[in-house]
Scaffold this motif. Structure first.
Motif, PDB file in Angstrom:
ATOM      1  N   PRO A  29       0.790  -1.235   0.000  1.00 34.43           N
ATOM      2  CA  PRO A  29       0.000   0.000   0.000  1.00 34.43           C
ATOM      3  C   PRO A  29       0.821   1.283   0.000  1.00 34.43           C
ATOM      4  O   PRO A  29       0.304   2.338  -0.349  1.00 34.43           O
ATOM      5  CB  PRO A  29      -0.851  -0.111   1.263  1.00 34.43           C
ATOM      6  CG  PRO A  29      -0.127  -1.078   2.134  1.00 34.43           C
ATOM      7  CD  PRO A  29       0.582  -2.021   1.209  1.00 34.43           C
ATOM      8  N   HIS A  30       2.088   1.209   0.363  1.00 32.64           N
ATOM      9  CA  HIS A  30       2.936   2.404   0.342  1.00 32.64           C
ATOM     10  C   HIS A  30       3.811   2.442  -0.908  1.00 32.64           C
ATOM     11  O   HIS A  30       4.621   3.348  -1.075  1.00 32.64           O
ATOM     12  CB  HIS A  30       3.780   2.490   1.610  1.00 32.64           C
ATOM     13  CG  HIS A  30       2.943   2.552   2.847  1.00 32.64           C
ATOM     14  ND1 HIS A  30       2.152   3.629   3.157  1.00 32.64           N
ATOM     15  CD2 HIS A  30       2.735   1.640   3.814  1.00 32.64           C
ATOM     16  CE1 HIS A  30       1.506   3.391   4.276  1.00 32.64           C
ATOM     17  NE2 HIS A  30       1.829   2.191   4.699  1.00 32.64           N
ATOM     18  N   GLY A  31       3.637   1.468  -1.768  1.00 30.85           N
ATOM     19  CA  GLY A  31       4.397   1.410  -3.009  1.00 30.85           C
ATOM     20  C   GLY A  31       3.735   2.241  -4.091  1.00 30.85           C
ATOM     21  O   GLY A  31       2.831   3.034  -3.833  1.00 30.85           O
ATOM     22  N   PRO A  32       4.151   2.043  -5.310  1.00 30.61           N
ATOM     23  CA  PRO A  32       3.640   2.859  -6.415  1.00 30.61           C
ATOM     24  C   PRO A  32       2.191   2.532  -6.758  1.00 30.61           C
ATOM     25  O   PRO A  32       1.692   1.449  -6.457  1.00 30.61           O
ATOM     26  CB  PRO A  32       4.566   2.492  -7.570  1.00 30.61           C
ATOM     27  CG  PRO A  32       5.095   1.151  -7.226  1.00 30.61           C
ATOM     28  CD  PRO A  32       5.170   1.098  -5.732  1.00 30.61           C
ATOM     29  N   ALA A  33       1.540   3.493  -7.352  1.00 29.83           N
ATOM     30  CA  ALA A  33       0.178   3.317  -7.873  1.00 29.83           C
ATOM     31  C   ALA A  33       0.162   3.869  -9.290  1.00 29.83           C
ATOM     32  O   ALA A  33       0.890   4.806  -9.607  1.00 29.83           O
ATOM     33  CB  ALA A  33      -0.829   4.067  -7.004  1.00 29.83           C
ATOM     34  N   LEU A  34      -0.641   3.252 -10.123  1.00 35.49           N
ATOM     35  CA  LEU A  34      -0.836   3.773 -11.479  1.00 35.49           C
ATOM     36  C   LEU A  34      -2.043   4.696 -11.452  1.00 35.49           C
ATOM     37  O   LEU A  34      -3.039   4.401 -10.796  1.00 35.49           O
ATOM     38  CB  LEU A  34      -1.078   2.631 -12.468  1.00 35.49           C
ATOM     39  CG  LEU A  34       0.079   1.666 -12.655  1.00 35.49           C
ATOM     40  CD1 LEU A  34      -0.348   0.518 -13.559  1.00 35.49           C
ATOM     41  CD2 LEU A  34       1.272   2.382 -13.260  1.00 35.49           C
ATOM     42  N   ILE A  35      -1.953   5.805 -12.160  1.00 30.66           N
ATOM     43  CA  ILE A  35      -3.058   6.756 -12.206  1.00 30.66           C
ATOM     44  C   ILE A  35      -3.524   6.883 -13.648  1.00 30.66           C
ATOM     45  O   ILE A  35      -2.731   7.152 -14.545  1.00 30.66           O
ATOM     46  CB  ILE A  35      -2.648   8.117 -11.629  1.00 30.66           C
ATOM     47  CG1 ILE A  35      -2.232   7.926 -10.169  1.00 30.66           C
ATOM     48  CG2 ILE A  35      -3.782   9.120 -11.755  1.00 30.66           C
ATOM     49  CD1 ILE A  35      -1.761   9.160  -9.482  1.00 30.66           C
ATOM     50  N   PHE A  36      -4.814   6.657 -13.838  1.00 28.66           N
ATOM     51  CA  PHE A  36      -5.421   6.708 -15.162  1.00 28.66           C
ATOM     52  C   PHE A  36      -6.300   7.945 -15.270  1.00 28.66           C
ATOM     53  O   PHE A  36      -7.131   8.197 -14.397  1.00 28.66           O
ATOM     54  CB  PHE A  36      -6.279   5.462 -15.406  1.00 28.66           C
ATOM     55  CG  PHE A  36      -5.486   4.185 -15.380  1.00 28.66           C
ATOM     56  CD1 PHE A  36      -4.899   3.696 -16.531  1.00 28.66           C
ATOM     57  CD2 PHE A  36      -5.311   3.480 -14.198  1.00 28.66           C
ATOM     58  CE1 PHE A  36      -4.163   2.525 -16.521  1.00 28.66           C
ATOM     59  CE2 PHE A  36      -4.575   2.304 -14.173  1.00 28.66           C
ATOM     60  CZ  PHE A  36      -4.005   1.826 -15.335  1.00 28.66           C
ATOM     61  N   ALA A  37      -6.133   8.713 -16.347  1.00 28.55           N
ATOM     62  CA  ALA A  37      -6.984   9.872 -16.610  1.00 28.55           C
ATOM     63  C   ALA A  37      -8.429   9.392 -16.739  1.00 28.55           C
ATOM     64  O   ALA A  37      -8.679   8.251 -17.131  1.00 28.55           O
ATOM     65  CB  ALA A  37      -6.533  10.574 -17.892  1.00 28.55           C
ATOM     66  N   PRO A  38      -9.404  10.253 -16.419  1.00 31.63           N
ATOM     67  CA  PRO A  38     -10.808   9.831 -16.451  1.00 31.63           C
ATOM     68  C   PRO A  38     -11.240   9.199 -17.780  1.00 31.63           C
ATOM     69  O   PRO A  38     -11.884   8.149 -17.777  1.00 31.63           O
ATOM     70  CB  PRO A  38     -11.585  11.127 -16.185  1.00 31.63           C
ATOM     71  CG  PRO A  38     -10.632  11.984 -15.428  1.00 31.63           C
ATOM     72  CD  PRO A  38      -9.266  11.640 -15.973  1.00 31.63           C
ATOM     73  N   ASN A  39     -10.862   9.801 -18.906  1.00 33.45           N
ATOM     74  CA  ASN A  39     -11.293   9.253 -20.195  1.00 33.45           C
ATOM     75  C   ASN A  39     -10.638   7.907 -20.482  1.00 33.45           C
ATOM     76  O   ASN A  39     -11.253   7.024 -21.072  1.00 33.45           O
ATOM     77  CB  ASN A  39     -11.014  10.239 -21.326  1.00 33.45           C
ATOM     78  CG  ASN A  39      -9.539  10.563 -21.479  1.00 33.45           C
ATOM     79  OD1 ASN A  39      -8.807  10.661 -20.497  1.00 33.45           O
ATOM     80  ND2 ASN A  39      -9.089  10.740 -22.700  1.00 33.45           N
ATOM     81  N   VAL A  40      -9.396   7.722 -20.051  1.00 38.10           N
ATOM     82  CA  VAL A  40      -8.703   6.455 -20.261  1.00 38.10           C
ATOM     83  C   VAL A  40      -9.347   5.363 -19.407  1.00 38.10           C
ATOM     84  O   VAL A  40      -9.579   4.248 -19.871  1.00 38.10           O
ATOM     85  CB  VAL A  40      -7.197   6.592 -19.950  1.00 38.10           C
ATOM     86  CG1 VAL A  40      -6.489   5.251 -20.002  1.00 38.10           C
ATOM     87  CG2 VAL A  40      -6.559   7.585 -20.904  1.00 38.10           C
ATOM     88  N   TRP A  41      -9.673   5.686 -18.153  1.00 31.74           N
ATOM     89  CA  TRP A  41     -10.299   4.705 -17.274  1.00 31.74           C
ATOM     90  C   TRP A  41     -11.677   4.303 -17.808  1.00 31.74           C
ATOM     91  O   TRP A  41     -12.015   3.120 -17.844  1.00 31.74           O
ATOM     92  CB  TRP A  41     -10.406   5.230 -15.846  1.00 31.74           C
ATOM     93  CG  TRP A  41     -10.924   4.172 -14.914  1.00 31.74           C
ATOM     94  CD1 TRP A  41     -12.155   4.109 -14.341  1.00 31.74           C
ATOM     95  CD2 TRP A  41     -10.226   3.011 -14.467  1.00 31.74           C
ATOM     96  NE1 TRP A  41     -12.268   2.985 -13.575  1.00 31.74           N
ATOM     97  CE2 TRP A  41     -11.099   2.293 -13.634  1.00 31.74           C
ATOM     98  CE3 TRP A  41      -8.948   2.507 -14.704  1.00 31.74           C
ATOM     99  CZ2 TRP A  41     -10.732   1.088 -13.027  1.00 31.74           C
ATOM    100  CZ3 TRP A  41      -8.593   1.314 -14.096  1.00 31.74           C
ATOM    101  CH2 TRP A  41      -9.477   0.622 -13.272  1.00 31.74           C
ATOM    102  N   ARG A  42     -12.473   5.284 -18.245  1.00 35.73           N
ATOM    103  CA  ARG A  42     -13.800   4.975 -18.806  1.00 35.73           C
ATOM    104  C   ARG A  42     -13.674   4.051 -20.008  1.00 35.73           C
ATOM    105  O   ARG A  42     -14.433   3.090 -20.155  1.00 35.73           O
ATOM    106  CB  ARG A  42     -14.541   6.255 -19.189  1.00 35.73           C
ATOM    107  CG  ARG A  42     -15.181   6.954 -18.007  1.00 35.73           C
ATOM    108  CD  ARG A  42     -16.124   8.064 -18.448  1.00 35.73           C
ATOM    109  NE  ARG A  42     -15.493   9.088 -19.268  1.00 35.73           N
ATOM    110  CZ  ARG A  42     -14.818  10.129 -18.793  1.00 35.73           C
ATOM    111  NH1 ARG A  42     -14.692  10.287 -17.492  1.00 35.73           N
ATOM    112  NH2 ARG A  42     -14.285  11.009 -19.601  1.00 35.73           N
ATOM    113  N   ALA A  43     -12.713   4.319 -20.885  1.00 36.31           N
ATOM    114  CA  ALA A  43     -12.513   3.473 -22.058  1.00 36.31           C
ATOM    115  C   ALA A  43     -12.083   2.073 -21.634  1.00 36.31           C
ATOM    116  O   ALA A  43     -12.554   1.079 -22.194  1.00 36.31           O
ATOM    117  CB  ALA A  43     -11.477   4.093 -22.993  1.00 36.31           C
ATOM    118  N   PHE A  44     -11.214   1.988 -20.633  1.00 37.98           N
ATOM    119  CA  PHE A  44     -10.732   0.688 -20.156  1.00 37.98           C
ATOM    120  C   PHE A  44     -11.885  -0.172 -19.639  1.00 37.98           C
ATOM    121  O   PHE A  44     -12.008  -1.334 -19.998  1.00 37.98           O
ATOM    122  CB  PHE A  44      -9.672   0.886 -19.075  1.00 37.98           C
ATOM    123  CG  PHE A  44      -9.219  -0.373 -18.426  1.00 37.98           C
ATOM    124  CD1 PHE A  44      -8.429  -1.283 -19.102  1.00 37.98           C
ATOM    125  CD2 PHE A  44      -9.604  -0.673 -17.122  1.00 37.98           C
ATOM    126  CE1 PHE A  44      -8.014  -2.462 -18.504  1.00 37.98           C
ATOM    127  CE2 PHE A  44      -9.191  -1.852 -16.509  1.00 37.98           C
ATOM    128  CZ  PHE A  44      -8.403  -2.740 -17.199  1.00 37.98           C
TER     129      PHE A  44
END
Length: 120
Positions: A98-113
């Motif tokens: 939980p203290h390691g890296p996280a990937l962040i997806f822009a709203p439009n990219v996440w919706r498409a995914f």
């Protein structure tokens, strides 16, 4: 911001806990001296890397309301957590780190995914 991964001379890359030698989930990260985070495809170590400035990274993930994926379980399988961020982006991390890296997806990219193949 992107750069060439091989241009990050001092980077100490670490593999995602889901990466393996069979080509699955091959993501690597590196915490840089200035506190920023770099992410690259481990199958292309000389290729592009995404750079997340330290302050932007901290603002994005500090205090986020993380939730476990409905596919995660207490047996160690599919340990993924997500958090919706204030700007509508989606953060995803390994729940075992939980203290390691996280990937962040822009709203439009996440919706498409989540809409499925062919929507991006």
């Amino acid at each position: 911001m992107t750069t060439k991964a091989d241009a990050l001379d001092a980077a100490h890359w670490f593999k995602s806990s889901y990466s393996d030698n069979q080509g699955g989930a091959c993501v690597e990260g590196a915490r840089l001296a200035d506190g920023s985070l770099a992410v690259r495809d481990s199958k292309d170590p000389q290729g592009p890397a995404l750079l997340f400035p330290a302050e932007a990274w901290r603002k994005a993930v500090d205090g986020a309301d993380w939730f476990k994926s409905s596919y995660s379980n207490d047996q160690g399988g599919a340990c993924v957590e997500g958090a919706r961020l204030g700007d509508g982006s989606m953060a995803v991390r390994d729940s075992k780190d939980p203290h390691g890296p996280a990937l962040i997806f822009a709203p439009n990219v996440w919706r498409a995914f989540i809409s499925g193949p062919g929507q991006m």
